[in-house]
Enzyme design. Structure first.
Site, short mmCIF file in Angstrom:
data_model
loop_
_atom_site.label_atom_id
_atom_site.label_comp_id
_atom_site.label_asym_id
_atom_site.label_seq_id
_atom_site.Cartn_x
_atom_site.Cartn_y
_atom_site.Cartn_z
N TRP A 25 0.83 -1.21 0.00
CA TRP A 25 0.00 0.00 0.00
C TRP A 25 0.86 1.26 0.00
O TRP A 25 0.36 2.36 0.02
CB TRP A 25 -0.96 0.02 1.18
CG TRP A 25 -0.37 -0.46 2.46
CD1 TRP A 25 0.25 0.30 3.39
CD2 TRP A 25 -0.38 -1.80 2.96
NE1 TRP A 25 0.65 -0.48 4.43
CE2 TRP A 25 0.27 -1.77 4.21
CE3 TRP A 25 -0.87 -3.01 2.49
CZ2 TRP A 25 0.45 -2.92 4.98
CZ3 TRP A 25 -0.69 -4.15 3.26
CH2 TRP A 25 -0.04 -4.10 4.48
N GLU A 38 -5.68 0.53 5.46
CA GLU A 38 -5.89 1.01 6.83
C GLU A 38 -7.05 0.28 7.50
O GLU A 38 -6.99 -0.03 8.69
CB GLU A 38 -6.14 2.52 6.85
CG GLU A 38 -4.91 3.36 6.53
CD GLU A 38 -3.77 3.16 7.52
OE1 GLU A 38 -4.02 2.70 8.65
OE2 GLU A 38 -2.61 3.42 7.16
N GLN A 43 -6.74 -3.83 14.07
CA GLN A 43 -6.76 -5.05 14.89
C GLN A 43 -6.07 -6.23 14.23
O GLN A 43 -6.25 -7.37 14.66
CB GLN A 43 -8.20 -5.51 15.21
CG GLN A 43 -9.20 -4.43 15.39
CD GLN A 43 -9.26 -3.94 16.81
OE1 GLN A 43 -8.67 -4.52 17.70
NE2 GLN A 43 -9.97 -2.86 17.03
N TYR A 83 -13.79 -9.31 12.38
CA TYR A 83 -14.41 -7.96 12.40
C TYR A 83 -15.04 -7.67 11.04
O TYR A 83 -14.65 -6.74 10.33
CB TYR A 83 -13.38 -6.89 12.76
CG TYR A 83 -12.70 -7.11 14.08
CD1 TYR A 83 -13.32 -6.73 15.27
CD2 TYR A 83 -11.46 -7.72 14.16
CE1 TYR A 83 -12.71 -6.96 16.50
CE2 TYR A 83 -10.84 -7.95 15.38
CZ TYR A 83 -11.47 -7.56 16.53
OH TYR A 83 -10.87 -7.79 17.73
N TYR A 121 -8.74 8.21 13.20
CA TYR A 121 -7.42 7.67 12.83
C TYR A 121 -7.33 7.46 11.32
O TYR A 121 -6.39 7.93 10.66
CB TYR A 121 -7.17 6.34 13.56
CG TYR A 121 -6.01 5.60 12.96
CD1 TYR A 121 -4.71 5.95 13.28
CD2 TYR A 121 -6.22 4.60 12.00
CE1 TYR A 121 -3.63 5.31 12.69
CE2 TYR A 121 -5.15 3.97 11.40
CZ TYR A 121 -3.87 4.33 11.75
OH TYR A 121 -2.81 3.71 11.14
N ASP A 139 -3.17 6.04 16.56
CA ASP A 139 -3.70 4.73 16.97
C ASP A 139 -2.90 4.23 18.17
O ASP A 139 -2.13 5.00 18.77
CB ASP A 139 -3.62 3.74 15.80
CG ASP A 139 -2.18 3.42 15.42
OD1 ASP A 139 -1.25 4.09 15.93
OD2 ASP A 139 -1.98 2.49 14.62
N CYS A 193 9.59 0.92 18.48
CA CYS A 193 9.02 1.17 19.81
C CYS A 193 7.85 0.20 20.00
O CYS A 193 6.69 0.58 20.14
CB CYS A 193 8.57 2.62 19.92
SG CYS A 193 8.28 3.12 21.62
N CYS A 200 15.37 0.55 21.91
CA CYS A 200 15.83 1.93 22.12
C CYS A 200 17.22 2.16 21.54
O CYS A 200 17.53 3.27 21.09
CB CYS A 200 15.81 2.25 23.61
SG CYS A 200 14.17 2.07 24.35
S1 SF4 Z 1 13.89 5.52 22.65
FE1 SF4 Z 1 12.87 3.63 23.16
S2 SF4 Z 1 11.06 4.20 24.32
FE2 SF4 Z 1 11.83 6.05 23.34
S3 SF4 Z 1 10.63 6.18 21.44
FE3 SF4 Z 1 12.52 5.08 20.97
S4 SF4 Z 1 12.05 2.90 21.21
FE4 SF4 Z 1 10.41 4.09 22.20
#
Ligand code: SF4
Length: 344
Positions: A25, A38, A43, A83, A121, A139, A193, A200
């Protein structure tokens, strides 16, 4: 005005340009293709959507073909995605677009938001990705990123939190790169994330993320405790007459509205009760076998189902009788019931 997300565009846009997954997409900005993706992705995981998306667009390459589609084909192509009201609303919206917008996808957030099945959204995603408007698409992924980024302890499922994040993000939408910014936030939440174990160390936001700096990232976002799901115990019947199995249609309203199903009751039966039930339906039952216990979980309801295979000498026409092959090929049977059929 306070702009807590001011740093995001310059950190996320180059990262997204280098790391975006080549999803189908994203091949172009056709609002029809983006809209279908979308809705399917609500879900549902990307990997699960890919095959459905390709088959759906092959069958309905334009808004008009979707508007004209027979409902049974529409549901067959949705079978297993769950759904099902999403599919029904896609078609309703396609008909609205054909009737009121001459088949052209509407361009303003307000017009898009007014289509059946489209919430803030999805409207934000389409308006920003396809029409370069500074509209956020917030979302669960984006709420999680924002809560961690700001080390915000607010419960993210509070509507006021979502409204605040939407407004704060829209303050920093970069002109000419609105679509890329929306997608970069989605991509970060989906690939870096992530709900568990955020990565991180490779995150483009690591230098300004307060959740990382304060050591709270793993524990966020906070959510209000979920209500327990309503438990419904059911008996599901595989009724066999010759080489055919009985089907019936669900009511046109409520859960799985209008879809095909195996005959069933909202009560847990013993084998003797199941035989009595079959006799009362004029099925002339001659043999019964237990077909196992299965659980299927919907958003608010948990079905616990006992299956019974019953051989029948009669085939009353209150049911539709088809071979398992015909059912698999021609009928959209929700996953909760398909599991029983697969055991045959
Ligand atoms: S640093 Fe870690 S907690 Fe912060 S936005 Fe990036 S992945 Fe998420």
């Amino acid at each position: 005005m306070n702009a807590p997300f001011a740093e995001l565009p310059k950190a996320l846009l180059p990262w997204f340009a280098a790391n975006a997954r080549p999803l189908p997409w994203r091949q172009n900005r056709d609002p029809y293709r983006v809209w279908v993706s979308e809705i399917m992705l609500q879900q549902t995981r990307v990997e699960a959507v890919l095959g459905y998306y390709a088959r759906f667009l092959d069958a309905f390459p334009t808004i008009q073909t979707l508007a004209d589609a027979p409902e049974d084909l529409l549901f067959k192509l949705w079978e297993g995605l769950g759904y099902y009201s999403r599919a029904r609303n896609l078609q309703k919206a396609a008909r609205v677009i054909c009737t009121y917008f001459s088949g052209e996808f509407p361009r303003t957030w307000e017009e898009i938001r007014a289509l059946p099945g489209v919430g803030p959204y999805t409207a934000g995603a389409i308006a920003s990705i396809c029409f370069e408007q500074p509209r956020a698409a917030v979302d669960g992924n984006v709420l999680r990123v924002s809560a961690r980024y700001l080390a915000d302890e607010t419960c993210v499922d509070e509507p006021a939190y979502k409204t605040r994040v939407t407004q704060q993000l829209e303050q920093v939408y970069p002109a000419g790169q609105c679509g890329a910014f929306t997608q970069s936030l989605m991509e970060l939440g989906a690939t870096v994330c992530t709900p568990r174990s955020p990565k991180c160390a490779i995150c483009p936001l690591r230098d300004s993320c307060r959740g990382l700096q304060e050591g709270s990232a793993e524990h966020l976002p906070r959510k209000t405790p979920k209500k327990e799901k309503q438990l419904m115990r059911k008996s599901v019947f595989l009724l066999q007459h010759g080489d055919q199995i009985a089907l019936c249609r669900r009511r046109s309203e409520g859960l799985l509205a209008g879809l095909w199903e195996l005959p069933n009751t909202d009560e847990p039966f013993s084998p003797q009760q199941a035989l009595s039930w079959a006799a009362a339906q004029n099925l002339q039952p001659s043999a019964l076998m237990r077909q196992g216990h299965r659980v299927h979980i919907f958003t608010h309801i948990r079905w616990e189902m006992d299956g019974f295979f019953i051989r029948c000498a009669a085939a009353p026409d209150v049911f539709v009788w088809q071979t398992p092959e015909q059912i698999r090929h021609d009928y959209a049977l929700p996953t909760a019931f398909r599991k029983f059929l697969e055991e045959l």
